[in-house]
Structures are given as C-alpha cells and as structure tokens.
Design an enzyme around this catalytic site. Structure first.
Site, mmCIF file in Angstrom:
data_model
loop_
_atom_site.group_PDB
_atom_site.id
_atom_site.type_symbol
_atom_site.label_atom_id
_atom_site.label_comp_id
_atom_site.label_asym_id
_atom_site.label_seq_id
_atom_site.Cartn_x
_atom_site.Cartn_y
_atom_site.Cartn_z
ATOM 1 N N GLY B 72 0.578 0.919 2.608
ATOM 2 C CA GLY B 72 -0.651 1.240 3.342
ATOM 3 C C GLY B 72 -0.697 2.668 3.853
ATOM 4 O O GLY B 72 -1.104 2.918 4.996
ATOM 5 N N LEU B 73 -0.288 3.623 2.988
ATOM 6 C CA LEU B 73 -0.482 5.049 3.281
ATOM 7 C C LEU B 73 0.200 5.531 4.563
ATOM 8 O O LEU B 73 -0.348 6.354 5.300
ATOM 9 C CB LEU B 73 -1.983 5.386 3.357
ATOM 10 N N CYS B 131 -6.011 3.608 -3.484
ATOM 11 C CA CYS B 131 -4.985 2.845 -2.772
ATOM 12 C C CYS B 131 -5.507 1.430 -2.500
ATOM 13 O O CYS B 131 -6.509 1.258 -1.807
ATOM 14 C CB CYS B 131 -4.603 3.494 -1.449
ATOM 15 N N LYS B 166 -7.325 10.456 -8.813
ATOM 16 C CA LYS B 166 -6.433 9.350 -9.215
ATOM 17 C C LYS B 166 -7.192 8.035 -9.139
ATOM 18 O O LYS B 166 -7.679 7.644 -8.081
ATOM 19 C CB LYS B 166 -5.196 9.314 -8.308
ATOM 20 N N ASN B 193 -3.349 3.904 -10.624
ATOM 21 C CA ASN B 193 -2.693 3.477 -9.393
ATOM 22 C C ASN B 193 -2.245 2.026 -9.608
ATOM 23 O O ASN B 193 -2.379 1.481 -10.698
ATOM 24 C CB ASN B 193 -3.661 3.602 -8.210
ATOM 25 N N GLY B 218 5.576 -0.639 -12.041
ATOM 26 C CA GLY B 218 6.778 -0.896 -12.818
ATOM 27 C C GLY B 218 6.440 -1.213 -14.268
ATOM 28 O O GLY B 218 5.268 -1.288 -14.640
ATOM 29 N N GLY B 245 4.380 2.431 -14.837
ATOM 30 C CA GLY B 245 5.535 1.775 -15.455
ATOM 31 C C GLY B 245 6.378 2.620 -16.377
ATOM 32 O O GLY B 245 7.228 2.096 -17.096
ATOM 33 N N GLY B 266 6.829 6.665 -11.412
ATOM 34 C CA GLY B 266 6.753 6.147 -10.051
ATOM 35 C C GLY B 266 7.905 5.258 -9.689
ATOM 36 O O GLY B 266 8.997 5.728 -9.345
#
Lengths: 244, 304
Positions: B72-73, B131, B166, B193, B218, B245, B266
């Site tokens: 949550g940022l 997000c 993004k 995202n 992932g 991923g 990531g």
C-alpha cells in the site's frame, strides 16, 4: 547479510510437530542471538525465515515447527541436501540490560533464539530462568537442553498434561530482573502486559524479502514504522504498539 | 555502445535490465550486496506527496510461482526522498535513476513530479497509475482512459523529463488506456503492475492478507505480462518497458521479442538479492547461444 549454499548435517524430529535442523557452511554473517536466516526451498517462491538457535564456527542450528507446506517439505530433506540460505538477517537481543536474573519465555519453537541467548547469558554468569510453553506433554522439547546450560527450566502445558498447567504467563511469578520473549503475537502481548520489568521480544511476521526492501513487514512502533526483518525482529517492550 | 545497450526515451541504458519499483527500495540495501551500477537503472519505491505507512499486516502471501503483496505505497514522502534518499543514492549510484510516482489526485501526481523535475539525478518519471492496494488513488486512475490521460497531461505539463506511465493489468482493455496515455503526451509505457489476487488460510478460514486482496507478481504472471506487452507495443509508437515475472536472461529476451525495448525485474530481487546482476551477467552467453548480435535488433522481433 550473505547468500550462500549450506549443507544439512542434521534434520530430526524433536516432537510430533517440531524438528531441529543443523546446516554447515559460511556462517560469517551470523553475529548473535535474535538474528534469523532465510531458506530457499524447491517449489516455493518465497524464502522461509527462522531464528538462529545456536551457531559455531562452521554451522548453525534452527528449531522449526510444521506450520504449512514449506515447513512440511523441510522435514523430508535428507542430511547432505544443499540449501540456498541468506544469513545474518535482522538485529540481535541486547544483553546489556539483562540484570542478574533474566527471565526467558518461549512459546513452542520460540525457544530457538532464546537457547543461544541463554547460553551467552549463562557464560556471563547470570541466573537464567526459562519458561517453555507447549500445548501438551508430547509437544515438549528442549527442556533438557536448557537445563544442561545451567538454567532453571519451567514447562507449562495448556492441557495440564505436564509441568505447570496453563499458558507461559502462569509461570511468570518468578523473580526477574528483565525478560526476553519469543512466541505467538498473542503470547508476546500477554507477557508484555504481565511483566513488571522491561524486556525485549522477538516478533514473527510473514516476510517478503527478509532484508528490508519490500516493506512487507513494517509494523508501527512508538518510534515510527519499523521493518521487522531489518530494524527487528527484536523490539523493546516499550516501543510496541499493540493493535487493540 | 555495447551489444546489451538500448535506448529508453533518449537516454542510453548499458543494458535493458531495470530493477522494478517496490522491490529495490531506494537502492542502499542492494548496494551493500553488489555494485548496482551494473544495472540499466532502477525505479525507486513508489513515492507520494506525504509520507505513507501503508496497509495493516500481514501484507505478504505466497502463490505457486509467485507472491502477493498489499504493502500500500509505504514511503517517506517526496520531500524526504529528495532530502535524504537521493543524496545518499548519489554516493553509490552514478546513473540516472527512474523516479516512481503515485498519488491520490491528479494534482498530487503533478506536485510530486514537479518536485522531482528539479532533481538532476532523476532520468525518467515512472507514473504509477496502477497500484492495486490503495483506495481512491493508484489503480483507480489506471482503469479508465480518461483518468489515465488526465494524470498524464498534468504530469507532462510540469516536467521536461521523459514520462513513462505504468499500467495496470486489472482492466478490460489495456490497449485503449495505453493509447490514451500516448495521446496525452507520455514518452513511454511500462507494464504490467501486479495482478489483483487473494489467498485464504485453510486453518483460520480467513484471507491471509489483512487488506483481503493484494497484487500477484512473480513467474506466475510472466505469460500474462508478455501478452499485454505484445498488444500494447503493437498499438503505440512510444517505447514499452516490459515487466511481470522476469527472472532469467531468457525471460528478458522473450519480453523484448514481444516488443519491449527494456525490462524491469521485480519480485526476483526479493528472493534472490543478486537477481538483476545475475541476469545481466547471463545475457551475453544466452545471446550467443541464440545467435543474437545485439539486443536492440530483437525488439518486437517476434512480430516479423
């Protein structure tokens, strides 16, 4: 922190739920009790974190309880297996305020980091009392190991089948200069509420990375947000903000 | 210019590997492990106007081939990033960094970008309209072409730096959102995202995450991300960064063949701290094996 390959040199059950694993390799990043390691397991994306139970010049020990698919898979790993391990993660217990008679309180495999702590406190000449809490008699482990360090050991069982009946708090009437506790969050909270002295707790949580970058384990404290994997897992009683 | 180098909105990257926002902090933890100057660059932790503590714990769960997060940022706020994180970063990172920006209003995105516009260390602004873990911000701007365009226009107006938007995969038509961002002045698109997801604990019969849902990342999401990169790179004329991923040199090449001019790595960073370095080091041998002379030549190569 260090990432390296370790070899399992022991992996045996201690009770129906708990096991002990010893791993041999480069332990140079492991500096003291309270720290944890993060094991990569085949077939699982995230690593599994465990507090270090003891360490010598070329190996470390962990105590773990079967709590899900990852720890279940660990029990089947034979001696000689290689594991990718991150070592030297998190902070350590501070022994400078322990006083003459520290009380160490563990729930189940919470005994793991307290064993190494007890060994060091005994080496410093402290009178150490250890309370080990379990659900029932067959789940009890490490009672003799703590006793062999010269600690006074009290065992509590929730069903009363062994030792003092009830939770660890039922044995907290001992003389105590300071306390150290590791176990479930509920247990940590109850111990902190009952304790009349200051103390430190090792807080478990679901972790992402284990080395402070993903912000997956940040908990609120009186001194702001703390990443349990990097700024913890050891917190002081006075800084914890309980949810309720 | 080496055989790994690529161009990202007019700035040359030594290689196409960018550590993704939210998995690399502001760089210092990784700089203790390896020299992060080997990266193409990295995108720092999503930054908002005010400091944010994020969501309640637990915020992490696991899935087969991936993980869920509902952080949550959490971030210290843009002023602290400028006052503390960027000066610290300058001590160990020589390259332009990508600044990941989030917000809860169009004005907030613009305010944060305006502050970062004045920072010479920042090479690109990566505007996170995706997000999934905050309410009333983040992804709500990325699920509709009009709002995506509004954020892009507002940011475009306050910066001369390249603006990369993004995108979220949690939409019915990602292509229309990408086109809206391009039309509103975006210089590039990054995707994807995380994918909104959930787990339930069989013992407690309750959701694992305190936030109930989280974002899946992932290897499990790689084919989904690849398909979306393929579609978006077909539809826009600006550079596309592919992520989702990626955990090997082969994944980098596959994503570039689908149309990505660079990639972000990531969650691999979280389970293998040296993942980005390992991927970069593995690229030349994998390229040799596959008969690839230089990476620029394979962008979108699967569409020929």
């Amino acid at each position: 922190m260090k990432q390296s390959i370790f070899t399992i040199i022991e992996n045996r059950p201690l009770s129906p739920k708990a096991s002990r694993m010893r791993l041999q390799g480069d332990v140079s990043a492991i500096t003291g009790p309270g720290q944890f390691v993060d094991l990569a397991l085949d077939g699982f994306f995230l690593r599994r974190p465990f507090s270090v139970c003891d360490a010598d010049s070329n190996s470390f020990t962990i105590l773990y309880e079967r709590a899900g698919q990852g720890t279940e898979a660990m029990t089947a790993l034979p001696v000689g297996s290689k594991l990718d391990v991150l070592t030297g993660l998190g902070n350590t217990f501070d022994r400078t305020e322990a006083g003459d008679h520290p009380l160490l309180i563990a729930g189940g495999s919470g005994a793991s980091p307290l064993y190494w702590l007890a060994r060091l406190l005994r080496a410093e000449g402290k009178n150490v009392t250890v309370i080990l809490g379990f659900s029932s008699k067959e789940e009890v482990f490490y009672e003799e190991e703590f006793r062999a360090l010269g600690c006074e050991v009290l065992v509590t069982t929730e069903d009363g089948s062994y030792g003092i009946p009830g939770f660890v708090t039922a044995a907290m009437d001992r003389p105590c200069s300071y306390f150290y506790v590791c176990g479930s969050k509920l247990m940590l909270r109850e111990v902190c509420r009952r304790a009349e002295t200051s103390g430190q707790l090792s807080m478990a949580q679901r972790l992402g990375c284990g080395f402070g970058v993903c912000m997956g384990c940040t908990c609120q404290t009186v001194s702001g947000g703390k990443r349990l994997c990097k700024d913890g897992p050891v917190l002081r009683k006075e800084e914890v903000l309980w949810d309720d | 210019m080496g055989r790994l180098s690529v161009d990202l909105c007019g700035i040359e990257l030594d290689n196409p590997v960018i550590a993704a926002s939210g998995t690399f902090g502001y760089g210092c933890e990784f700089a203790e492990i390896y020299d992060i100057n080997c990266l193409g660059t990295f995108s720092f932790k999503g930054t908002t106007l005010e400091p944010r503590m994020g969501n309640p714990l637990p915020r992490i769960a696991e899935g087969r081939g991936g993980m869920l997060n509902s952080v949550g940022l959490q971030n210290p706020g843009v002023d602290a990033v400028i006052a503390e994180e960027l000066p610290r970063l300058a001590r160990f990172f020589r390259k332009p960094v990508m600044a990941n920006v989030s917000g809860f209003s169009v004005e907030e995105y613009a305010q944060v970008c305006e502050k970062l516009e004045a920072q010479p260390q920042v090479g690109w602004l990566e505007v996170n309209i995706s997000c999934p873990n905050v309410h009333g911000g983040g992804m709500s701007f990325g699920t509709d072409p009009e709002s995506a365009a509004a954020v892009t226009r507002a940011v475009r107006a306050v910066t001369a730096k390249p603006v990369i938007v993004k995108l979220s995969p949690n939409v019915t038509d990602i292509v229309s959102i990408a086109r809206a961002c391009e039309d509103a002045g975006a210089d590039g698109i990054s995707l994807i995202n995380t994918v909104m997801a959930m787990r339930i604990d069989l013992n407690t019969r309750q959701p694992v995450l305190a936030n109930l849902t989280g974002g899946l990342s992932g290897p499990a999401v790689f084919p989904l991300a690849l398909r979306m990169v393929w579609q978006v790179s077909d539809a826009v004329h600006i550079p596309v960064i592919g992520l989702g991923g990626i955990s090997s040199a082969e994944d980098v090449i596959e994503m570039m063949l689908a149309g990505a001019c660079a990639v972000e790595v990531g969650s691999a960073n979280l389970v293998r701290p040296t993942a980005c370095r390992d991927i970069i080091e593995a690229l030349p041998a994998v390229m040799d094996r596959l008969g690839i002379d230089n990476l620029k030549s394979i962008i979108g190569g699967a569409k020929a």
